[in-house]
Design a protein around this motif. Structure first.
Motif, PDB file in Angstrom:
ATOM      1  N   GLN B  22       0.701  -1.136  -0.007  1.00 34.32           N
ATOM      2  CA  GLN B  22       0.224   0.077  -0.021  1.00 34.32           C
ATOM      3  C   GLN B  22       0.756   1.037  -0.140  1.00 34.32           C
ATOM      4  OE1 GLN B  22      -3.290  -0.443  -0.692  1.00 34.32           O
ATOM      5  NE2 GLN B  22      -3.406  -2.871   0.805  1.00 34.32           N
ATOM      6  N   CYS B  23       0.526   2.243  -0.630  1.00 34.70           N
ATOM      7  CA  CYS B  23       0.742   3.352  -0.378  1.00 34.70           C
ATOM      8  C   CYS B  23      -0.227   4.416  -0.954  1.00 34.70           C
ATOM      9  CB  CYS B  23       1.755   3.407  -1.677  1.00 34.70           C
ATOM     10  SG  CYS B  23       2.969   5.528  -2.515  1.00 34.70           S
ATOM     11  N   THR B  24      -0.051   5.628   0.157  1.00 32.14           N
ATOM     12  CA  THR B  24      -1.164   6.595  -0.077  1.00 32.14           C
ATOM     13  C   THR B  24       0.225   8.119   0.392  1.00 32.14           C
ATOM     14  OG1 THR B  24      -2.417   5.445   1.611  1.00 32.14           O
ATOM     15  CG2 THR B  24      -2.977   7.566   1.253  1.00 32.14           C
ATOM     16  N   GLN B  25      -0.240   9.266  -0.720  1.00 38.30           N
ATOM     17  CA  GLN B  25       0.142  10.060  -0.057  1.00 38.30           C
ATOM     18  C   GLN B  25      -0.894  11.669   0.503  1.00 38.30           C
ATOM     19  OE1 GLN B  25       0.180  12.655  -2.348  1.00 38.30           O
ATOM     20  NE2 GLN B  25      -0.585  11.906  -4.394  1.00 38.30           N
ATOM     21  N   ASP B  26      -0.906  12.600   1.090  1.00 40.21           N
ATOM     22  CA  ASP B  26      -1.534  13.751   1.358  1.00 40.21           C
ATOM     23  C   ASP B  26      -1.448  14.813   0.846  1.00 40.21           C
ATOM     24  OD1 ASP B  26      -0.687  13.443   5.174  1.00 40.21           O
ATOM     25  OD2 ASP B  26       0.339  13.896   3.008  1.00 40.21           O
ATOM     26  N   ARG B  68      -4.614   2.884 -10.041  1.00 40.25           N
ATOM     27  CA  ARG B  68      -4.895   4.390  -9.136  1.00 40.25           C
ATOM     28  C   ARG B  68      -6.167   4.719  -8.839  1.00 40.25           C
ATOM     29  NH1 ARG B  68      -1.478   8.899  -9.289  1.00 40.25           N
ATOM     30  NH2 ARG B  68      -2.055  10.606  -8.287  1.00 40.25           N
ATOM     31  N   GLU B  72      -4.967   9.659  -3.699  1.00 42.51           N
ATOM     32  CA  GLU B  72      -4.211   9.715  -2.567  1.00 42.51           C
ATOM     33  C   GLU B  72      -3.759   7.988  -3.242  1.00 42.51           C
ATOM     34  OE1 GLU B  72      -7.187  12.495  -2.741  1.00 42.51           O
ATOM     35  OE2 GLU B  72      -7.271   9.884  -2.399  1.00 42.51           O
ATOM     36  N   ASP B  73      -3.757   7.414  -3.366  1.00 48.53           N
ATOM     37  CA  ASP B  73      -3.491   5.870  -3.671  1.00 48.53           C
ATOM     38  C   ASP B  73      -3.006   5.354  -4.386  1.00 48.53           C
ATOM     39  OD1 ASP B  73      -6.526   6.003  -1.295  1.00 48.53           O
ATOM     40  OD2 ASP B  73      -4.278   5.664  -0.596  1.00 48.53           O
TER      41      ASP B  73
END
Lengths: 115, 113
Positions: B22-26, B68, B72-73
């Motif tokens: 998992q990868c998440t950016q805010d 995608r 965010e994810d």
């Protein structure tokens, strides 16, 4: 096509001594150039970058690098090494600006600082 | 801002198992990337995305898939794990065209046995 060569996979310096990490690149178009630092068990963090303008670029933690087109080099320097500089350093190149051209990373140089 | 977060930090897989990193950016960044890092090899690009719904292959995409669905994810899927996929995986994001800095997550260490 583009590539990056980092000379020396390991470099040792004494605390207080000059740090010099070498990077040569090849690119068929004007490049963007980067130095990233990776501390143990962490992700990469940007130290500095050259895109356009002044060829001497200053970054964080007292590091700087000079873009020399004639030598196709972008060496990283710091006048006086600190123990906290011990990390792995990656040089990277990207072709001329635009869209999602990918960044090519070098194989990295591990810097050891000896007290 | 938490920046780029990755889970799990470490995982051991058996050959043939599947998993999703998992990868998440805010930071509301448009561009996202998956790299793998092997000793002495630098970082190799696996997949990247320029926005929700748009992905493309990097240098070493074989054995991986991505999606995608949101800004965010950006999850990375391994369908049939192989020992050659033992590596450290980094997710990164970049804000937009013209902003060149990539922001990296802390990485996921994967061991396939």
């Amino acid at each position: 096509a583009q590539s990056v060569t980092q000379l020396g996979s390991h470099v040792s310096v004494s605390e207080g001594a000059l740090v010099l990490l070498r990077c040569n690149y090849s690119s068929s178009v004007p490049p963007y150039l980067f130095w990233y630092v990776q501390y143990p068990n962490q992700g990469l963090q940007l130290l500095l970058k050259y895109t356009t303008g002044a060829t001497l670029v200053k970054g964080i933690n007292g590091f700087e690098a000079e873009f020399k087109k004639s030598e196709t080099s972008f060496h990283l320097t710091k006048p006086s090494a600190h123990m906290s500089d011990a990390a792995e350093y990656f040089c990277a190149v990207k072709p001329s600006p635009g869209g999602y051209q990918k960044v090519t990373f070098g194989t990295g140089t591990k810097l050891q600082v000896i007290p | 801002n938490a920046g780029v977060t990755q889970t799990p930090k470490f995982r051991i897989l058996k050959i043939g198992q599947s998993m999703t990193l998992q990868c998440t950016q805010d930071m509301n960044h448009n561009y996202m990337y998956w790299y793998r890092q092997d000793p002495g090899m630098g970082l190799k690009l696996i997949y990247y995305s320029v926005g929700a719904g748009i992905t493309d292959k990097g240098e070493v995409p074989n054995g991986y898939n991505v999606s995608r669905s949101t800004t965010e994810d950006f999850p990375l899927r391994l369908e049939l794990a192989a020992p050659s996929q033992t590596s450290v995986y980094f997710c990164a994001s970049r804000q937009r065209e013209g902003e060149e800095t990539q922001y990296f997550g802390p990485g996921t260490r994967l061991l396939v046995l």
